[in-house]
Design a protein around this motif. Sequence first.
Motif, PDB file in Angstrom:
ATOM      1  N   GLU A   1     -15.159 -34.376 -54.436  1.00 34.36           N
ATOM      2  CA  GLU A   1     -15.555 -34.374 -55.736  1.00 34.36           C
ATOM      3  C   GLU A   1     -16.509 -33.434 -56.274  1.00 34.36           C
ATOM      4  OE1 GLU A   1     -14.366 -39.319 -56.244  1.00 34.36           O
ATOM      5  OE2 GLU A   1     -16.299 -38.624 -55.845  1.00 34.36           O
ATOM      6  N   ARG A   2     -17.569 -33.387 -55.602  1.00 30.67           N
ATOM      7  CA  ARG A   2     -18.665 -32.388 -55.895  1.00 30.67           C
ATOM      8  C   ARG A   2     -18.222 -31.086 -55.651  1.00 30.67           C
ATOM      9  NH1 ARG A   2     -25.047 -32.920 -54.026  1.00 30.67           N
ATOM     10  NH2 ARG A   2     -25.813 -31.058 -55.054  1.00 30.67           N
ATOM     11  N   ALA A   3     -17.612 -30.851 -54.669  1.00 27.97           N
ATOM     12  CA  ALA A   3     -16.964 -29.387 -54.693  1.00 27.97           C
ATOM     13  C   ALA A   3     -16.080 -29.013 -55.771  1.00 27.97           C
ATOM     14  CB  ALA A   3     -16.150 -29.341 -53.089  1.00 27.97           C
ATOM     15  N   THR A   4     -15.160 -29.887 -56.195  1.00 29.50           N
ATOM     16  CA  THR A   4     -14.175 -29.680 -57.216  1.00 29.50           C
ATOM     17  C   THR A   4     -15.224 -29.513 -58.496  1.00 29.50           C
ATOM     18  OG1 THR A   4     -12.517 -31.235 -56.399  1.00 29.50           O
ATOM     19  CG2 THR A   4     -12.472 -30.683 -58.678  1.00 29.50           C
ATOM     20  N   GLN A   5     -16.057 -30.230 -58.770  1.00 27.71           N
ATOM     21  CA  GLN A   5     -16.898 -29.895 -59.915  1.00 27.71           C
ATOM     22  C   GLN A   5     -17.542 -28.669 -59.906  1.00 27.71           C
ATOM     23  OE1 GLN A   5     -19.743 -33.479 -59.862  1.00 27.71           O
ATOM     24  NE2 GLN A   5     -18.255 -34.691 -60.513  1.00 27.71           N
ATOM     25  N   GLU A   6     -18.085 -28.306 -58.781  1.00 27.40           N
ATOM     26  CA  GLU A   6     -18.935 -27.042 -58.548  1.00 27.40           C
ATOM     27  C   GLU A   6     -18.100 -25.800 -58.232  1.00 27.40           C
ATOM     28  OE1 GLU A   6     -22.321 -27.451 -56.171  1.00 27.40           O
ATOM     29  OE2 GLU A   6     -22.836 -29.466 -57.112  1.00 27.40           O
ATOM     30  N   GLN A   7     -16.465 -26.191 -58.083  1.00 27.64           N
ATOM     31  CA  GLN A   7     -15.782 -24.935 -57.913  1.00 27.64           C
ATOM     32  C   GLN A   7     -15.997 -24.287 -56.496  1.00 27.64           C
ATOM     33  OE1 GLN A   7     -12.690 -23.859 -60.229  1.00 27.64           O
ATOM     34  NE2 GLN A   7     -13.234 -26.031 -60.196  1.00 27.64           N
ATOM     35  N   LEU A   8     -16.268 -25.132 -55.355  1.00 26.41           N
ATOM     36  CA  LEU A   8     -16.567 -24.600 -54.124  1.00 26.41           C
ATOM     37  C   LEU A   8     -15.304 -24.868 -53.190  1.00 26.41           C
ATOM     38  CD1 LEU A   8     -20.574 -25.751 -53.892  1.00 26.41           C
ATOM     39  CD2 LEU A   8     -19.401 -23.479 -54.239  1.00 26.41           C
ATOM     40  N   PRO A   9     -15.332 -24.118 -52.065  1.00 23.34           N
ATOM     41  CA  PRO A   9     -14.319 -24.382 -50.985  1.00 23.34           C
ATOM     42  C   PRO A   9     -14.877 -25.326 -50.081  1.00 23.34           C
ATOM     43  CG  PRO A   9     -15.639 -22.201 -50.572  1.00 23.34           C
ATOM     44  CD  PRO A   9     -16.096 -22.660 -52.031  1.00 23.34           C
ATOM     45  N   VAL A  10     -14.246 -26.103 -49.309  1.00 24.51           N
ATOM     46  CA  VAL A  10     -14.674 -26.998 -48.349  1.00 24.51           C
ATOM     47  C   VAL A  10     -14.324 -26.707 -47.028  1.00 24.51           C
ATOM     48  CG1 VAL A  10     -14.622 -29.306 -47.591  1.00 24.51           C
ATOM     49  CG2 VAL A  10     -14.501 -28.850 -50.174  1.00 24.51           C
ATOM     50  N   ILE A  11     -15.101 -26.832 -45.840  1.00 20.04           N
ATOM     51  CA  ILE A  11     -14.709 -26.538 -44.624  1.00 20.04           C
ATOM     52  C   ILE A  11     -15.117 -27.929 -43.616  1.00 20.04           C
ATOM     53  CG2 ILE A  11     -15.268 -25.213 -42.540  1.00 20.04           C
ATOM     54  CD1 ILE A  11     -15.907 -22.805 -44.262  1.00 20.04           C
ATOM     55  N   LEU A  12     -14.558 -28.562 -43.195  1.00 22.13           N
ATOM     56  CA  LEU A  12     -14.602 -29.643 -42.448  1.00 22.13           C
ATOM     57  C   LEU A  12     -14.405 -29.542 -40.992  1.00 22.13           C
ATOM     58  CD1 LEU A  12     -13.392 -32.736 -44.449  1.00 22.13           C
ATOM     59  CD2 LEU A  12     -15.661 -31.804 -44.425  1.00 22.13           C
ATOM     60  N   PHE A  13     -15.224 -29.651 -40.314  1.00 26.68           N
ATOM     61  CA  PHE A  13     -14.973 -29.562 -38.490  1.00 26.68           C
ATOM     62  C   PHE A  13     -14.652 -31.202 -38.188  1.00 26.68           C
ATOM     63  CE2 PHE A  13     -17.235 -25.749 -39.125  1.00 26.68           C
ATOM     64  CZ  PHE A  13     -16.885 -25.112 -38.041  1.00 26.68           C
ATOM     65  N   CYS A  14     -13.387 -31.329 -37.695  1.00 27.23           N
ATOM     66  CA  CYS A  14     -12.875 -32.776 -37.689  1.00 27.23           C
ATOM     67  C   CYS A  14     -13.191 -33.043 -35.982  1.00 27.23           C
ATOM     68  CB  CYS A  14     -11.667 -32.821 -37.960  1.00 27.23           C
ATOM     69  SG  CYS A  14     -11.213 -32.251 -39.513  1.00 27.23           S
ATOM     70  N   CYS A  15     -13.568 -34.286 -35.808  1.00 26.79           N
ATOM     71  CA  CYS A  15     -13.873 -34.640 -34.355  1.00 26.79           C
ATOM     72  C   CYS A  15     -13.840 -36.259 -34.448  1.00 26.79           C
ATOM     73  CB  CYS A  15     -15.008 -34.047 -33.542  1.00 26.79           C
ATOM     74  SG  CYS A  15     -15.393 -34.689 -31.891  1.00 26.79           S
ATOM     75  N   SER A  16     -12.600 -36.841 -34.121  1.00 26.02           N
ATOM     76  CA  SER A  16     -12.722 -38.201 -34.072  1.00 26.02           C
ATOM     77  C   SER A  16     -11.608 -39.178 -33.463  1.00 26.02           C
ATOM     78  CB  SER A  16     -12.408 -38.622 -35.621  1.00 26.02           C
ATOM     79  OG  SER A  16     -12.148 -39.939 -35.940  1.00 26.02           O
ATOM     80  N   GLY A  17     -12.192 -40.293 -33.120  1.00 26.36           N
ATOM     81  CA  GLY A  17     -11.085 -41.060 -32.367  1.00 26.36           C
ATOM     82  C   GLY A  17     -10.291 -41.924 -33.449  1.00 26.36           C
ATOM     83  N   GLY A  18     -10.329 -41.521 -34.679  1.00 29.13           N
ATOM     84  CA  GLY A  18      -9.502 -42.168 -35.817  1.00 29.13           C
ATOM     85  C   GLY A  18     -10.276 -43.390 -36.505  1.00 29.13           C
TER      86      GLY A  18
END
Length: 569
Positions: A148-165
């Motif tokens: 939501e904040r990235a949308t407001q500030e017009q920023l790209p998002v990079i997420l490093f995903c690591c999860s058991g779910g």
Amino acid sequence: MSQSESVDQEVNPQVAEEAGPSVPEGLWVKCPKCGEPLYKEDVVKNNYVCPKCKGYFRIKAKTRIRMVADKGSFQEWCTELHTFNPLDYPGYEEKIAQTQEKTHLEEAIRIGEARIDGEKVVLGVCDARFLMGSMGYVVGEKITCAFERATQEQLPVILFCCSGGARMQEGMVSLMQMAKTSAAIKRHSEAGLLYIPVLTDPTTGGVTASFAMLGDIILAEPGALIGFAGPRVIAQTIGQKLPEGFQRAEFLVEHGIIDGIVHRSVLRSTLAGLVKLHNRNKGYCQFAKITLPEGEPEAEKKRKNKGNKEMTAWERVEIARDSKRPTSLDYIEAIFDEFMELHGDRAFRDDGAIVGGLAVLDGQPVTVIGVQKGRNTKDNITRNFGMPSPEGYRKALRLMKQAEKFNRPVINFIDTPGAFCGVEAEERGQGEAIARNLMEMSDLKIPVLSIVIGEGGSGGALAIGVGNEVWMMENATYSILSPEGFASILWKDSKRAKEAAEVMKITAKDLKNMGIIEQIIPEEIPACEKNLPLIAKDMKKRMRHFLMEMEGKTGEELAALRYERFRRM
């Protein structure tokens, strides 16, 4: 704290689905993949990759941020959120408190603003040490707020995903985070903003089925376990031994689910390059005025001046089919300053007959797609002799729709005897895939240029040929079907193929006279490795001119011009 103690806290070995053993104390560490003892300092210096077998160690969020973000640039967000116990699950609060004390993390993800090689981004990093990076309310809320904040500030998002779910202790509240995060990503995407998830080991369950798989460009680290259901669960359910490499990153590239694999040694530069490329999508081009030659192609004039005999249509058919003729990848390499190939249709597999990705033409980002033939038997099997399957056309459409989102022109190279006509192609909807491309391409709000560089066979060629302009190489052909097929159907004699080639009017000259194509790219001698640089230079100049002419037109105008082009035919 000694150096060895510091390393102990930095490194967590790559294991299977559940959390594995921690790294033993001391100066040595055992590689989780090959089992070899390693000097810890060597592992750290090698980006936490085994120097012997190249196996990847898990790393904590703080280390990941340090490896990727510019020094001191990371400013964390959403630190005020606190985990609660919606099911009143016994011991859950105590478990959270113990994990927080042990890991020095508030939750399983850290998220905030950072810079990567000077480029401002929203950066999120999951940490498997915190309940296997499982997604409960706080993780879902952090990711949602970040988008939501990235949308407001017009920023790209990079997420490093690591999860058991999903986090079992939070029940349905955890499940709802899948829908919440996905909805926030949709709004971010509709704002025309870039999202890159990087999948690390492991990425499974509800995370895979939500924010991890919704990126514009999905990357993964080598060997990462990625899937919805865990491999042990699948094996127990179906009662079968799983194939080697099942659900690993390499498996997902082969099956068209992710765009590619990126090594840690080039991870930072790759992410920075992608962000910079997308930040350059401010308009179609900024090229200087270009003047192109008018009238007949120079090659045609020279032949006439020399009194050379005009080639027959069949001779051009044979030249177009020549295995030594430059391929789409040859032209891509010769014309564009940069090219990053993206893979897959996100559903079934990566079709080797269609290549595509991001490229730069004199500083202007473009999406490039091409039908690719092979050079030898092995390569032709991989490329299916340049005959795309449904998933190839769906990959092409995915890349074209991505280009539309980011306001990038599309340049297509066509060289195919036709779409693949096997049983499996029909099972997966070959006709629908071609039809979908024709419909969607007609309404793209970006410039589209298609160039026939060899064979342009039937609907298989047209499926990436719905352009604002269509060009042909002088010795290329573009036809409703092969001359052999034409002669067989209409005259019941495939041996009359040479005669059919003349009747069908399939040469560049014929089609330009009929108004089917706009330009002929000359070949003083048939295109080959020797004259590829000269042809590419001419083609590049023409591309720049095309983009210059498209500059300033609205998306609606570009789509209308494309519609009217085909409406006249």
